[in-house]
Motif scaffolding. Structure first.
Motif, PDB file in Angstrom:
ATOM      1  N   ARG A 184       0.846  -1.195   0.000  1.00 29.60           N
ATOM      2  CA  ARG A 184       0.000   0.000   0.000  1.00 29.60           C
ATOM      3  C   ARG A 184       0.879   1.242   0.000  1.00 29.60           C
ATOM      4  NH1 ARG A 184      -4.778  -1.477   4.476  1.00 29.60           N
ATOM      5  NH2 ARG A 184      -5.776  -3.114   3.220  1.00 29.60           N
ATOM      6  N   ILE A 185       0.505   2.201  -0.828  1.00 24.64           N
ATOM      7  CA  ILE A 185       1.262   3.447  -0.944  1.00 24.64           C
ATOM      8  C   ILE A 185       0.351   4.614  -0.582  1.00 24.64           C
ATOM      9  CG2 ILE A 185       2.602   4.935  -2.472  1.00 24.64           C
ATOM     10  CD1 ILE A 185       3.110   2.511  -4.250  1.00 24.64           C
ATOM     11  N   TYR A 186       0.863   5.509   0.269  1.00 28.29           N
ATOM     12  CA  TYR A 186       0.136   6.722   0.628  1.00 28.29           C
ATOM     13  C   TYR A 186       1.016   7.924   0.285  1.00 28.29           C
ATOM     14  CZ  TYR A 186      -2.621   3.461   3.489  1.00 28.29           C
ATOM     15  OH  TYR A 186      -3.398   2.421   3.926  1.00 28.29           O
ATOM     16  N   VAL A 187       0.464   8.865  -0.483  1.00 29.35           N
ATOM     17  CA  VAL A 187       1.226  10.048  -0.891  1.00 29.35           C
ATOM     18  C   VAL A 187       0.419  11.303  -0.579  1.00 29.35           C
ATOM     19  CG1 VAL A 187       2.374  11.242  -2.795  1.00 29.35           C
ATOM     20  CG2 VAL A 187       2.327   8.734  -2.755  1.00 29.35           C
ATOM     21  N   LYS A 188       1.062  12.230   0.108  1.00 30.02           N
ATOM     22  CA  LYS A 188       0.407  13.484   0.469  1.00 30.02           C
ATOM     23  C   LYS A 188       0.481  14.508  -0.665  1.00 30.02           C
ATOM     24  CE  LYS A 188       0.386  16.974   4.158  1.00 30.02           C
ATOM     25  NZ  LYS A 188       1.044  17.381   5.435  1.00 30.02           N
ATOM     26  N   GLY A 189       1.588  14.519  -1.394  1.00 36.07           N
ATOM     27  CA  GLY A 189       1.789  15.493  -2.453  1.00 36.07           C
ATOM     28  C   GLY A 189       1.342  14.978  -3.815  1.00 36.07           C
ATOM     29  N   ALA A 192       4.194  12.184 -10.039  1.00 38.06           N
ATOM     30  CA  ALA A 192       4.548  12.540 -11.423  1.00 38.06           C
ATOM     31  C   ALA A 192       3.875  11.599 -12.415  1.00 38.06           C
ATOM     32  CB  ALA A 192       6.064  12.502 -11.599  1.00 38.06           C
ATOM     33  N   SER A 193       3.893  10.310 -12.134  1.00 36.76           N
ATOM     34  CA  SER A 193       3.181   9.328 -12.957  1.00 36.76           C
ATOM     35  C   SER A 193       3.150   8.006 -12.211  1.00 36.76           C
ATOM     36  CB  SER A 193       3.840   9.135 -14.334  1.00 36.76           C
ATOM     37  OG  SER A 193       5.120   8.537 -14.212  1.00 36.76           O
ATOM     38  N   LEU A 194       2.141   7.200 -12.545  1.00 32.65           N
ATOM     39  CA  LEU A 194       2.012   5.872 -11.948  1.00 32.65           C
ATOM     40  C   LEU A 194       2.584   4.821 -12.890  1.00 32.65           C
ATOM     41  CD1 LEU A 194      -1.628   6.105 -10.515  1.00 32.65           C
ATOM     42  CD2 LEU A 194       0.523   6.259  -9.243  1.00 32.65           C
ATOM     43  N   GLY A 195       3.208   3.799 -12.319  1.00 36.45           N
ATOM     44  CA  GLY A 195       3.765   2.734 -13.127  1.00 36.45           C
ATOM     45  C   GLY A 195       2.693   1.758 -13.579  1.00 36.45           C
ATOM     46  N   ALA A 196       3.120   0.733 -14.297  1.00 32.73           N
ATOM     47  CA  ALA A 196       2.203  -0.274 -14.823  1.00 32.73           C
ATOM     48  C   ALA A 196       1.418  -0.931 -13.710  1.00 32.73           C
ATOM     49  CB  ALA A 196       2.991  -1.329 -15.604  1.00 32.73           C
ATOM     50  N   ASP A 197       0.100  -0.970 -13.866  1.00 36.48           N
ATOM     51  CA  ASP A 197      -0.830  -1.656 -12.972  1.00 36.48           C
ATOM     52  C   ASP A 197      -1.000  -0.978 -11.611  1.00 36.48           C
ATOM     53  OD1 ASP A 197      -2.665  -3.797 -13.186  1.00 36.48           O
ATOM     54  OD2 ASP A 197      -1.539  -4.950 -11.718  1.00 36.48           O
ATOM     55  N   CYS A 198      -0.478   0.219 -11.439  1.00 34.48           N
ATOM     56  CA  CYS A 198      -0.672   0.963 -10.193  1.00 34.48           C
ATOM     57  C   CYS A 198      -1.752   2.017 -10.413  1.00 34.48           C
ATOM     58  CB  CYS A 198       0.626   1.630  -9.751  1.00 34.48           C
ATOM     59  SG  CYS A 198       0.526   2.430  -8.126  1.00 34.48           S
ATOM     60  N   ILE A 199      -2.732   2.058  -9.525  1.00 36.65           N
ATOM     61  CA  ILE A 199      -3.845   2.990  -9.664  1.00 36.65           C
ATOM     62  C   ILE A 199      -4.127   3.657  -8.316  1.00 36.65           C
ATOM     63  CG2 ILE A 199      -4.949   1.685 -11.530  1.00 36.65           C
ATOM     64  CD1 ILE A 199      -6.883   0.552  -9.396  1.00 36.65           C
ATOM     65  N   GLU A 200      -4.862   4.777  -8.379  1.00 33.13           N
ATOM     66  CA  GLU A 200      -5.332   5.389  -7.136  1.00 33.13           C
ATOM     67  C   GLU A 200      -6.512   4.582  -6.613  1.00 33.13           C
ATOM     68  OE1 GLU A 200      -7.217   9.547  -5.353  1.00 33.13           O
ATOM     69  OE2 GLU A 200      -6.287   9.551  -7.347  1.00 33.13           O
ATOM     70  N   LYS A 201      -6.580   4.409  -5.305  1.00 30.97           N
ATOM     71  CA  LYS A 201      -7.635   3.628  -4.681  1.00 30.97           C
ATOM     72  C   LYS A 201      -8.326   4.452  -3.593  1.00 30.97           C
ATOM     73  CE  LYS A 201      -6.123  -1.086  -5.575  1.00 30.97           C
ATOM     74  NZ  LYS A 201      -5.980  -2.436  -4.989  1.00 30.97           N
ATOM     75  N   PRO A 202      -9.549   4.067  -3.214  1.00 30.81           N
ATOM     76  CA  PRO A 202     -10.269   4.824  -2.191  1.00 30.81           C
ATOM     77  C   PRO A 202      -9.527   4.809  -0.853  1.00 30.81           C
ATOM     78  CG  PRO A 202     -11.748   3.327  -3.350  1.00 30.81           C
ATOM     79  CD  PRO A 202     -10.359   2.966  -3.762  1.00 30.81           C
ATOM     80  N   LEU A 203      -9.614   5.903  -0.137  1.00 28.64           N
ATOM     81  CA  LEU A 203      -9.014   6.019   1.183  1.00 28.64           C
ATOM     82  C   LEU A 203     -10.126   5.820   2.212  1.00 28.64           C
ATOM     83  CD1 LEU A 203      -6.211   6.711   2.453  1.00 28.64           C
ATOM     84  CD2 LEU A 203      -7.014   9.062   2.639  1.00 28.64           C
ATOM     85  N   THR A 221       3.045  14.605  12.480  1.00 32.47           N
ATOM     86  CA  THR A 221       1.715  15.100  12.845  1.00 32.47           C
ATOM     87  C   THR A 221       0.852  15.394  11.620  1.00 32.47           C
ATOM     88  OG1 THR A 221       2.547  17.388  12.959  1.00 32.47           O
ATOM     89  CG2 THR A 221       2.557  16.089  15.012  1.00 32.47           C
ATOM     90  N   ASP A 222       1.230  14.871  10.448  1.00 31.78           N
ATOM     91  CA  ASP A 222       0.444  15.102   9.228  1.00 31.78           C
ATOM     92  C   ASP A 222      -0.964  14.535   9.389  1.00 31.78           C
ATOM     93  OD1 ASP A 222       2.825  15.694   6.983  1.00 31.78           O
ATOM     94  OD2 ASP A 222       3.409  14.378   8.622  1.00 31.78           O
ATOM     95  N   ASP A 223      -1.918  15.163   8.720  1.00 37.50           N
ATOM     96  CA  ASP A 223      -3.313  14.713   8.743  1.00 37.50           C
ATOM     97  C   ASP A 223      -3.495  13.598   7.717  1.00 37.50           C
ATOM     98  OD1 ASP A 223      -6.037  14.326   8.716  1.00 37.50           O
ATOM     99  OD2 ASP A 223      -6.549  16.437   8.481  1.00 37.50           O
ATOM    100  N   PRO A 224      -3.879  12.389   8.140  1.00 33.15           N
ATOM    101  CA  PRO A 224      -4.070  11.290   7.180  1.00 33.15           C
ATOM    102  C   PRO A 224      -5.055  11.623   6.069  1.00 33.15           C
ATOM    103  CG  PRO A 224      -4.072  10.460   9.423  1.00 33.15           C
ATOM    104  CD  PRO A 224      -4.089  11.956   9.530  1.00 33.15           C
ATOM    105  N   ALA A 225      -6.017  12.493   6.329  1.00 35.39           N
ATOM    106  CA  ALA A 225      -7.019  12.839   5.316  1.00 35.39           C
ATOM    107  C   ALA A 225      -6.416  13.593   4.139  1.00 35.39           C
ATOM    108  CB  ALA A 225      -8.138  13.656   5.949  1.00 35.39           C
ATOM    109  N   ASP A 226      -5.194  14.086   4.276  1.00 35.67           N
ATOM    110  CA  ASP A 226      -4.549  14.844   3.198  1.00 35.67           C
ATOM    111  C   ASP A 226      -3.847  13.938   2.188  1.00 35.67           C
ATOM    112  OD1 ASP A 226      -5.366  17.229   4.345  1.00 35.67           O
ATOM    113  OD2 ASP A 226      -3.485  17.510   5.456  1.00 35.67           O
ATOM    114  N   PHE A 227      -3.841  12.637   2.445  1.00 34.28           N
ATOM    115  CA  PHE A 227      -3.116  11.699   1.592  1.00 34.28           C
ATOM    116  C   PHE A 227      -4.049  11.028   0.582  1.00 34.28           C
ATOM    117  CE2 PHE A 227      -0.382  12.308   5.140  1.00 34.28           C
ATOM    118  CZ  PHE A 227       0.900  11.966   4.751  1.00 34.28           C
ATOM    119  N   LYS A 228      -3.443  10.476  -0.464  1.00 30.79           N
ATOM    120  CA  LYS A 228      -4.138   9.605  -1.406  1.00 30.79           C
ATOM    121  C   LYS A 228      -3.493   8.225  -1.336  1.00 30.79           C
ATOM    122  CE  LYS A 228      -5.534  13.209  -4.680  1.00 30.79           C
ATOM    123  NZ  LYS A 228      -5.457  13.701  -6.074  1.00 30.79           N
TER     124      LYS A 228
END
Length: 247
Positions: A184-189, A192-203, A221-228
């Motif tokens: 599982r990958i979580y990114v706040k910012g 640039a691009s997603l690799g093969a077979d990687c997609i955004e998923k619901p949080l 102390t980052d807010d988890p709601a700010d991530f994808k």
């Protein structure tokens, strides 16, 4: 010979104070070799604390630790610092080179600065925290390790990531999660691009709770709601005849 600065031993018959913090042994690499350092910490026992001074960017510092000890590297570390880490905690009070915590199994590795390429590559477990940025291929082929990066990560990170969690509090480079499995990958910012077979998923709620726990473990102390959240579309799990070659 390894140059040690160790605390005086207690007087004979004197029991250590209950709850007392373990004394620290210092290894000065201005007068000792990396081989001597690693041999000394391999001979350590649970509960000991070590400080490494004048690391000078030397490679393979504090590798293969398999006891519950704490090691602080006061300065920059070179390639493969804390590689094959099995137990205990390693803190780098500076930057780290290529292959930080490669094949980590358990325990914690914390870099206060930046890390170069392939941080925590093939890691099976444990927690790797990088307060600054990480270079390309961060978490490549990760197999269960948790990674929290306070800044940005480079291209091809989490390539063929099989299990574990990668948290990025900054931006991610090109081809994130290429050919990913079940990590599982979580990114706040931005990505640039997603690799093969990687997609955004619901949080979902479970992911917010998981992310909050990881951020807290990393002292953030980052807010988890700010991530994808990103993960596998699972399209590469199966053979498709359209992808075959005709002769």
């Amino acid at each position: 010979m390894v140059t040690l600065t160790a605390p005086e031993a207690p007087a004979r018959g004197t029991a250590p104070e209950t709850g007392a913090t373990a004394e620290t042994t210092t290894v000065d690499l201005a007068g000792s070799t990396v081989r001597e350092l690693n041999q000394a910490i391999h001979n350590a026992v649970d509960g000991q604390a070590w400080t490494v001074t004048n690391p000078g960017g030397k490679h393979s510092l504090a590798v293969g630790i398999n006891t519950d000890i704490k090691v602080a590297i006061d300065g920059h570390a070179g390639y493969y610092a804390a590689g094959m880490h099995q137990k205990g905690d390693v803190t780098v009070n500076g930057n780290a080179g290529v292959g930080l915590a490669e094949n980590i199994m358990s325990g914690t590795v914390h870099v206060k600065g930046d890390a170069s390429q392939s941080a925590a590559a093939t890691g099976h477990g444990g927690l790797v925290v990088i307060d600054g940025n990480a270079g390309a291929r961060c978490g490549i082929s990760m197999k269960g390790v948790d990674i929290v990066v306070g800044g940005n990560i480079g291209h091809m990170s989490a390539f063929m990531a099989q299990a574990g969690r990668l948290v990025v509090c900054g931006d991610a480079g090109d081809a994130l999660g290429d050919s990913i499995y079940e990590a599982r990958i979580y990114v706040k910012g931005t990505v640039a691009s997603l690799g093969a077979d990687c997609i955004e998923k619901p949080l979902k709620a479970e992911h917010l709770a998981e992310l909050a726990e990881l951020l807290a473990a990393a002292g953030r102390t980052d807010d988890p709601a700010d991530f994808k959240r990103y993960g596998s579309a699972r399209n590469l799990y199966h053979f498709h005849v359209d992808n075959s070659t005709s002769y």
